[in-house]
Design a protein around this motif. Sequence first.
Motif, PDB file in Angstrom:
ATOM      1  N   ALA A 319     -15.324  39.271  -8.142  1.00 16.56           N
ATOM      2  CA  ALA A 319     -15.931  38.092  -7.517  1.00 16.56           C
ATOM      3  C   ALA A 319     -17.225  38.448  -6.788  1.00 16.56           C
ATOM      4  O   ALA A 319     -18.181  37.660  -6.768  1.00 16.56           O
ATOM      5  CB  ALA A 319     -14.937  37.444  -6.549  1.00 16.56           C
ATOM      6  N   ARG A 320     -17.260  39.641  -6.205  1.00 14.85           N
ATOM      7  CA  ARG A 320     -18.480  40.051  -5.509  1.00 14.85           C
ATOM      8  C   ARG A 320     -19.656  40.242  -6.477  1.00 14.85           C
ATOM      9  O   ARG A 320     -20.815  40.116  -6.096  1.00 14.85           O
ATOM     10  CB  ARG A 320     -18.216  41.352  -4.733  1.00 14.85           C
ATOM     11  CG  ARG A 320     -17.400  41.136  -3.466  1.00 14.85           C
ATOM     12  CD  ARG A 320     -17.430  42.374  -2.575  1.00 14.85           C
ATOM     13  NE  ARG A 320     -16.698  43.486  -3.158  1.00 14.85           N
ATOM     14  CZ  ARG A 320     -15.402  43.717  -2.959  1.00 14.85           C
ATOM     15  NH1 ARG A 320     -14.697  42.884  -2.192  1.00 14.85           N
ATOM     16  NH2 ARG A 320     -14.803  44.756  -3.511  1.00 14.85           N
ATOM     17  N   LYS A 321     -19.336  40.566  -7.744  1.00 11.31           N
ATOM     18  CA  LYS A 321     -20.392  40.719  -8.744  1.00 11.31           C
ATOM     19  C   LYS A 321     -20.884  39.366  -9.278  1.00 11.31           C
ATOM     20  O   LYS A 321     -22.037  39.266  -9.717  1.00 11.31           O
ATOM     21  CB  LYS A 321     -19.879  41.544  -9.933  1.00 11.31           C
ATOM     22  CG  LYS A 321     -19.462  42.964  -9.588  1.00 11.31           C
ATOM     23  CD  LYS A 321     -18.924  43.660 -10.843  1.00 11.31           C
ATOM     24  CE  LYS A 321     -18.392  45.049 -10.535  1.00 11.31           C
ATOM     25  NZ  LYS A 321     -17.843  45.685 -11.753  1.00 11.31           N
ATOM     26  N   ALA A 322     -19.993  38.372  -9.266  1.00 14.10           N
ATOM     27  CA  ALA A 322     -20.327  37.071  -9.857  1.00 14.10           C
ATOM     28  C   ALA A 322     -21.121  36.227  -8.861  1.00 14.10           C
ATOM     29  O   ALA A 322     -20.710  35.140  -8.453  1.00 14.10           O
ATOM     30  CB  ALA A 322     -19.052  36.347 -10.288  1.00 14.10           C
ATOM     31  N   ALA A 359      -8.885  31.496  -2.392  1.00 11.17           N
ATOM     32  CA  ALA A 359      -9.554  31.970  -3.614  1.00 11.17           C
ATOM     33  C   ALA A 359     -10.982  31.439  -3.681  1.00 11.17           C
ATOM     34  O   ALA A 359     -11.919  32.173  -4.024  1.00 11.17           O
ATOM     35  CB  ALA A 359      -8.757  31.521  -4.835  1.00 11.17           C
ATOM     36  N   ALA A 360     -11.148  30.159  -3.348  1.00  9.81           N
ATOM     37  CA  ALA A 360     -12.493  29.570  -3.394  1.00  9.81           C
ATOM     38  C   ALA A 360     -13.396  30.212  -2.351  1.00  9.81           C
ATOM     39  O   ALA A 360     -14.595  30.436  -2.600  1.00  9.81           O
ATOM     40  CB  ALA A 360     -12.397  28.064  -3.172  1.00  9.81           C
ATOM     41  N   ALA A 361     -12.840  30.545  -1.197  1.00  9.42           N
ATOM     42  CA  ALA A 361     -13.652  31.170  -0.146  1.00  9.42           C
ATOM     43  C   ALA A 361     -14.159  32.539  -0.569  1.00  9.42           C
ATOM     44  O   ALA A 361     -15.232  32.985  -0.150  1.00  9.42           O
ATOM     45  CB  ALA A 361     -12.834  31.307   1.133  1.00  9.42           C
ATOM     46  N   THR A 362     -13.403  33.212  -1.458  1.00 13.61           N
ATOM     47  CA  THR A 362     -13.829  34.525  -1.943  1.00 13.61           C
ATOM     48  C   THR A 362     -15.126  34.430  -2.742  1.00 13.61           C
ATOM     49  O   THR A 362     -15.914  35.382  -2.772  1.00 13.61           O
ATOM     50  CB  THR A 362     -12.725  35.126  -2.829  1.00 13.61           C
ATOM     51  OG1 THR A 362     -11.505  35.180  -2.078  1.00 13.61           O
ATOM     52  CG2 THR A 362     -13.079  36.527  -3.286  1.00 13.61           C
TER      53      THR A 362
END
Length: 364
Positions: A319-322, A359-362
Amino acid sequence: MLRTRLHALPPPLYRRVRRLWLSIVPIVQCSLAAGIAWWVAVVVFDHPQPFFAPIAAVLSLGLSLGKRWRRSVELVSGVVIGILVGDLLISVIGSGAWQIIVVVALAMAIAVFVDDGPLIPMQAASSAVLVATLLPPGGAGGFHRAIDALIGGLIGILIGALVPVNPAHRARRDAAGLLATMRDAARRLAHGLRDMDEHEVSAALASARGTQEAINTMRADMRGGKEVSAISPLYWSSRERLQRISATADPIDNAVRNFRIIARRALGMTQRGEALDPAIIDILDDVGEAFEVLRAMMIAKPNEEPDQADAARVLRSIARKAKPELVAHSSLSETAVMAEIRSLLIDMLMISGLRRSSAAATLR
């Protein structure tokens, strides 16, 4: 050793052997229930030909776990309606072709009026036909047949409770199989996009599209597993675990749907000759690895790794990459693909146990 030999079989034979192996316990359940229901009706209730008892026992169990309580109720209700209508009418109007038409129509009409389940009308019709053609109406026959159907339904439920299918095993197996399919599809999609190979991208889409039957089976087995854990004392301790497994049904379904959208958009880009940013393709490759972690999580036993925390950790790193910045100056198609990847990651985080809000907050 046995597993290796099975995998060495030709694929069509392997699928049949595997299907038989997975159905062994339900087959044993149905066999035991049929014999015991017949014995109870003959020995305990002194019914001379209680064939409705084993029929009801087998139909109430079936080969699937889902909705066995409802199936038993529908079965008994249908048999009772068919028997009563058949006994009452045939004893008055006699037997024959037009009498069968009348009896079946009336039995099915009453069954449909009583309930919208699919089994009740069919069972009412078949029971009415048996009474109208093979079984003499009148006397205590109708009452005995209704009792036989009730015996069979109850014996079926009892056998399901005392000789149960492992409810968690089936649900985990179904979910893991779906996640493995998505793992392979994601890897294939990334490979096809790197090589601008339309055939590979199309195959990844076809693989994802072909999962609907597996999704339906997974949902049915998860519902059935919860039912078994509620009925069988042997699996009362599994209720909480079944609840966690069942909570993954919607996120898995949504993840598959989001992946289909990604693959469809990617196929359109490939057909138009539009290349996707290599960084985004790398993320799709990572998604494939994350599906593998989720699959391993699903089949891991309690206290084994990877667990939900391990899977969430892997997904957070993806997620950090997206980041939205990757498509800040991209085409509409590329931006749409990234948006769907982020939605897919939310679904996958929910499979790992996070709530939708977390999940959305991530991915903010």
